[in-house]
Design a protein around this motif. Sequence first.
Motif, PDB file in Angstrom:
ATOM      1  N   ARG A 128       0.845  -1.183   0.000  1.00 46.75           N
ATOM      2  CA  ARG A 128       0.000   0.000   0.000  1.00 46.75           C
ATOM      3  C   ARG A 128       0.882   1.234   0.000  1.00 46.75           C
ATOM      4  O   ARG A 128       1.843   1.320   0.753  1.00 46.75           O
ATOM      5  N   TYR A 130       1.056   5.382   0.435  1.00 42.94           N
ATOM      6  CA  TYR A 130       0.398   6.523   1.049  1.00 42.94           C
ATOM      7  C   TYR A 130       1.060   7.807   0.555  1.00 42.94           C
ATOM      8  O   TYR A 130       2.287   7.929   0.615  1.00 42.94           O
ATOM      9  N   THR A 142      -3.094   9.135   9.732  1.00 43.85           N
ATOM     10  CA  THR A 142      -4.088   8.469   8.878  1.00 43.85           C
ATOM     11  C   THR A 142      -4.727   7.320   9.631  1.00 43.85           C
ATOM     12  O   THR A 142      -4.145   6.766  10.567  1.00 43.85           O
ATOM     13  N   GLU A 143      -5.909   6.939   9.215  1.00 42.49           N
ATOM     14  CA  GLU A 143      -6.547   5.735   9.722  1.00 42.49           C
ATOM     15  C   GLU A 143      -5.821   4.515   9.163  1.00 42.49           C
ATOM     16  O   GLU A 143      -5.489   4.470   7.981  1.00 42.49           O
ATOM     17  N   LYS A 144      -5.601   3.512  10.007  1.00 39.44           N
ATOM     18  CA  LYS A 144      -4.965   2.292   9.519  1.00 39.44           C
ATOM     19  C   LYS A 144      -5.976   1.478   8.718  1.00 39.44           C
ATOM     20  O   LYS A 144      -7.076   1.197   9.196  1.00 39.44           O
ATOM     21  N   THR A 145      -5.590   1.072   7.505  1.00 37.44           N
ATOM     22  CA  THR A 145      -6.488   0.283   6.658  1.00 37.44           C
ATOM     23  C   THR A 145      -5.768  -0.880   5.980  1.00 37.44           C
ATOM     24  O   THR A 145      -6.373  -1.574   5.160  1.00 37.44           O
ATOM     25  N   TYR A 147      -3.407  -4.419   6.238  1.00 40.90           N
ATOM     26  CA  TYR A 147      -3.025  -5.544   7.090  1.00 40.90           C
ATOM     27  C   TYR A 147      -1.528  -5.789   6.937  1.00 40.90           C
ATOM     28  O   TYR A 147      -1.057  -6.199   5.871  1.00 40.90           O
ATOM     29  N   VAL A 154      -6.786  -4.134  11.505  1.00 37.74           N
ATOM     30  CA  VAL A 154      -6.663  -2.921  10.703  1.00 37.74           C
ATOM     31  C   VAL A 154      -7.376  -1.742  11.365  1.00 37.74           C
ATOM     32  O   VAL A 154      -7.625  -0.726  10.733  1.00 37.74           O
ATOM     33  N   ASP A 155      -7.700  -1.868  12.643  1.00 40.17           N
ATOM     34  CA  ASP A 155      -8.323  -0.765  13.364  1.00 40.17           C
ATOM     35  C   ASP A 155      -7.249   0.139  13.946  1.00 40.17           C
ATOM     36  O   ASP A 155      -6.097  -0.250  14.108  1.00 40.17           O
ATOM     37  N   ASP A 157      -5.387   4.270  14.322  1.00 38.08           N
ATOM     38  CA  ASP A 157      -4.846   5.345  13.496  1.00 38.08           C
ATOM     39  C   ASP A 157      -3.331   5.331  13.566  1.00 38.08           C
ATOM     40  O   ASP A 157      -2.741   5.045  14.609  1.00 38.08           O
ATOM     41  N   HIS A 234      -7.699  -7.128   0.182  1.00 37.88           N
ATOM     42  CA  HIS A 234      -7.277  -5.756  -0.091  1.00 37.88           C
ATOM     43  C   HIS A 234      -6.603  -5.685  -1.450  1.00 37.88           C
ATOM     44  O   HIS A 234      -6.147  -6.685  -1.987  1.00 37.88           O
TER      45      HIS A 234
END
Length: 244
Positions: A128, A130, A142-145, A147, A154-155, A157, A234
């Motif tokens: 991923r 960013y 950022t919010e964690k999204t 894995y 994935v919860d 920030d 994902h």
Amino acid sequence: MTRREALASYDVTIGHHRRDGVPYAFTNRARTWLVDLDDVPELPKGLSRLCSFAARDHMGDGARTLRENIDGWLRSSGVDRPASVRMLASPRVLGQVFNPLSLFYCHDAEGALTHVVAEVRNTYGGRRCYLLEPSADGRATTEKTFYVSPFHGVDGDYELRVPEPGDELSVTVTLRRPGRPAFVATMRGTRSADARLITALRRPWANLTVVVMIRVHGIRLFLKGLRPTPRPEHQPDESFHLTQ
């Protein structure tokens, strides 16, 4: 690092500190490089297979250059082509490479840092990217999204600190959940006096060691009672825009 210095290397200490659930921490030493993507260093002909910075090991098309790929990714994210880009990553050595985090520092024509692209990899082949617009001291959230570790969902920030390397290198990634930091990863080091790419061959198994130790620490966490969380579906390469 001036324009004439197309390559710098850093002797670093990498630290992981888990604070959520089962406390666990470790550190290890490594070397990483800061590379000008307009002047990517190469070993002499015949030796390049031993050590190289290869486009296939990062975002984009392996048949294009690293610079072409980052420019294309930025363009798809609505960002004009930077005047220069410097990549912080380790090279492929003896056929082995694994960069959990690669950073691309993007500059305008005046040399000012405008964006940082953080490319995150996991051991399942996922990636991923960013797009960061960090504050003056290099901070972004950022919010964690994505894995990354099987022992983290994935919860939460992310708080990142990715200032541009100089004589010192300092990178911090903190995973925060309500009221507490769940995990902190750091990379700290100083610039080496010898930045030649061939010095990577002094530690020929460094990249393989990273992958092996990820497995070792996973086993230790399992034996401490942690259990993996399900891995969500994902996309292999997704972009997220971060602001200060």
